[in-house]
Design a protein around this motif. Sequence first.
Motif, PDB file in Angstrom:
ATOM      1  N   ALA A  37       0.835  -1.205   0.000  1.00  0.00           N
ATOM      2  CA  ALA A  37       0.000   0.000   0.000  1.00  0.00           C
ATOM      3  C   ALA A  37       0.868   1.253   0.000  1.00  0.00           C
ATOM      4  O   ALA A  37       0.584   2.222  -0.716  1.00  0.00           O
ATOM      5  N   GLU A  38       1.939   1.240   0.774  1.00  0.00           N
ATOM      6  CA  GLU A  38       2.888   2.367   0.795  1.00  0.00           C
ATOM      7  C   GLU A  38       3.489   2.570  -0.588  1.00  0.00           C
ATOM      8  O   GLU A  38       3.552   3.697  -1.087  1.00  0.00           O
ATOM      9  N   LYS A  39       3.938   1.487  -1.207  1.00  0.00           N
ATOM     10  CA  LYS A  39       4.582   1.586  -2.518  1.00  0.00           C
ATOM     11  C   LYS A  39       3.606   2.036  -3.602  1.00  0.00           C
ATOM     12  O   LYS A  39       4.000   2.663  -4.577  1.00  0.00           O
ATOM     13  N   LEU A  40       2.315   1.728  -3.422  1.00  0.00           N
ATOM     14  CA  LEU A  40       1.302   2.162  -4.384  1.00  0.00           C
ATOM     15  C   LEU A  40       0.872   3.607  -4.153  1.00  0.00           C
ATOM     16  O   LEU A  40       0.123   4.166  -4.944  1.00  0.00           O
ATOM     17  N   GLY A  41       1.328   4.176  -3.045  1.00  0.00           N
ATOM     18  CA  GLY A  41       0.947   5.547  -2.726  1.00  0.00           C
ATOM     19  C   GLY A  41      -0.413   5.655  -2.065  1.00  0.00           C
ATOM     20  O   GLY A  41      -1.024   6.716  -2.069  1.00  0.00           O
ATOM     21  N   LEU A  42      -0.887   4.564  -1.488  1.00  0.00           N
ATOM     22  CA  LEU A  42      -2.202   4.553  -0.850  1.00  0.00           C
ATOM     23  C   LEU A  42      -2.162   5.014   0.600  1.00  0.00           C
ATOM     24  O   LEU A  42      -3.200   5.271   1.191  1.00  0.00           O
ATOM     25  N   ALA A  43      -0.973   5.100   1.166  1.00  0.00           N
ATOM     26  CA  ALA A  43      -0.831   5.495   2.568  1.00  0.00           C
ATOM     27  C   ALA A  43      -0.756   7.018   2.663  1.00  0.00           C
ATOM     28  O   ALA A  43      -0.717   7.724   1.662  1.00  0.00           O
ATOM     29  N   ASP A  44      -0.711   7.510   3.871  1.00  0.00           N
ATOM     30  CA  ASP A  44      -0.655   8.951   4.115  1.00  0.00           C
ATOM     31  C   ASP A  44       0.765   9.484   3.952  1.00  0.00           C
ATOM     32  O   ASP A  44       1.325  10.074   4.850  1.00  0.00           O
ATOM     33  N   SER A  45       1.344   9.254   2.797  1.00  0.00           N
ATOM     34  CA  SER A  45       2.690   9.747   2.492  1.00  0.00           C
ATOM     35  C   SER A  45       2.645  10.479   1.157  1.00  0.00           C
ATOM     36  O   SER A  45       3.154   9.985   0.148  1.00  0.00           O
ATOM     37  N   PRO A  46       2.024  11.660   1.118  1.00  0.00           N
ATOM     38  CA  PRO A  46       1.842  12.339  -0.167  1.00  0.00           C
ATOM     39  C   PRO A  46       3.150  12.768  -0.839  1.00  0.00           C
ATOM     40  O   PRO A  46       3.176  13.018  -2.026  1.00  0.00           O
ATOM     41  N   SER A  47       4.230  12.828  -0.102  1.00  0.00           N
ATOM     42  CA  SER A  47       5.493  13.266  -0.684  1.00  0.00           C
ATOM     43  C   SER A  47       6.178  12.171  -1.501  1.00  0.00           C
ATOM     44  O   SER A  47       7.082  12.451  -2.277  1.00  0.00           O
ATOM     45  N   ARG A  48       5.749  10.939  -1.345  1.00  0.00           N
ATOM     46  CA  ARG A  48       6.375   9.828  -2.062  1.00  0.00           C
ATOM     47  C   ARG A  48       5.637   9.534  -3.361  1.00  0.00           C
ATOM     48  O   ARG A  48       4.423   9.506  -3.409  1.00  0.00           O
ATOM     49  N   GLU A  49       6.418   9.269  -4.381  1.00  0.00           N
ATOM     50  CA  GLU A  49       5.859   8.832  -5.650  1.00  0.00           C
ATOM     51  C   GLU A  49       5.634   7.319  -5.572  1.00  0.00           C
ATOM     52  O   GLU A  49       6.427   6.610  -4.972  1.00  0.00           O
ATOM     53  N   PRO A  50       4.579   6.823  -6.198  1.00  0.00           N
ATOM     54  CA  PRO A  50       4.377   5.365  -6.206  1.00  0.00           C
ATOM     55  C   PRO A  50       5.555   4.658  -6.864  1.00  0.00           C
ATOM     56  O   PRO A  50       6.148   5.169  -7.812  1.00  0.00           O
ATOM     57  N   ASP A  51       5.882   3.509  -6.353  1.00  0.00           N
ATOM     58  CA  ASP A  51       6.948   2.678  -6.903  1.00  0.00           C
ATOM     59  C   ASP A  51       6.303   1.354  -7.314  1.00  0.00           C
ATOM     60  O   ASP A  51       6.200   0.419  -6.512  1.00  0.00           O
ATOM     61  N   LEU A  52       5.839   1.301  -8.552  1.00  0.00           N
ATOM     62  CA  LEU A  52       5.081   0.140  -9.011  1.00  0.00           C
ATOM     63  C   LEU A  52       5.923  -1.120  -9.121  1.00  0.00           C
ATOM     64  O   LEU A  52       5.408  -2.224  -8.925  1.00  0.00           O
ATOM     65  N   ASP A  53       7.211  -0.971  -9.392  1.00  0.00           N
ATOM     66  CA  ASP A  53       8.073  -2.153  -9.463  1.00  0.00           C
ATOM     67  C   ASP A  53       8.160  -2.824  -8.089  1.00  0.00           C
ATOM     68  O   ASP A  53       8.014  -4.044  -7.971  1.00  0.00           O
ATOM     69  N   GLU A  54       8.382  -2.019  -7.065  1.00  0.00           N
ATOM     70  CA  GLU A  54       8.439  -2.561  -5.702  1.00  0.00           C
ATOM     71  C   GLU A  54       7.065  -3.096  -5.283  1.00  0.00           C
ATOM     72  O   GLU A  54       6.966  -4.148  -4.655  1.00  0.00           O
ATOM     73  N   ALA A  55       6.005  -2.384  -5.630  1.00  0.00           N
ATOM     74  CA  ALA A  55       4.653  -2.834  -5.285  1.00  0.00           C
ATOM     75  C   ALA A  55       4.353  -4.181  -5.922  1.00  0.00           C
ATOM     76  O   ALA A  55       3.774  -5.068  -5.291  1.00  0.00           O
ATOM     77  N   ARG A  56       4.758  -4.348  -7.178  1.00  0.00           N
ATOM     78  CA  ARG A  56       4.536  -5.625  -7.878  1.00  0.00           C
ATOM     79  C   ARG A  56       5.193  -6.775  -7.110  1.00  0.00           C
ATOM     80  O   ARG A  56       4.602  -7.840  -6.921  1.00  0.00           O
ATOM     81  N   ARG A  57       6.402  -6.576  -6.660  1.00  0.00           N
ATOM     82  CA  ARG A  57       7.119  -7.627  -5.933  1.00  0.00           C
ATOM     83  C   ARG A  57       6.423  -7.974  -4.617  1.00  0.00           C
ATOM     84  O   ARG A  57       6.289  -9.150  -4.257  1.00  0.00           O
TER      85      ARG A  57
END
Length: 114
Positions: A37-57
């Motif tokens: 969820a963090e890597k997809l940008g679903l958490a309360d971390s608006p400063s981070r860009e989603p990292d779909l490669d990490e999310a996929r893993r």
Amino acid sequence: MNQEQETEPDQQVRDLADVPAIEVISRSAVLLMSAAAEKLGLADSPSREPDLDEARRLISGLAGLVTASGEYLGPHAAPLKDGLQSLQRAFREASAVPDEPGKGPGEKYTGPVY
């Protein structure tokens, strides 16, 4: 090194040995869900860009864990599977070019998610 420091690793091993397997599996699944969820940008971390490669893993690892241990999860199975599917759908929505059904993260273990 004092005696407390020397026995700490032994205490951790004993503590882990006392934890039922289902609890270890469930905690691991929740950790993978949270990280995805963090890597997809679903958490309360608006400063981070989603990292779909990490999310996929992370989602693929979660899918493998949930699928392989499904028969042991009992009442924990449905919420974990629902959470997994929600992450798989969120991944599809976050992708500029979504994977074909059955080719998304973890879908080789769970089947296609639409």
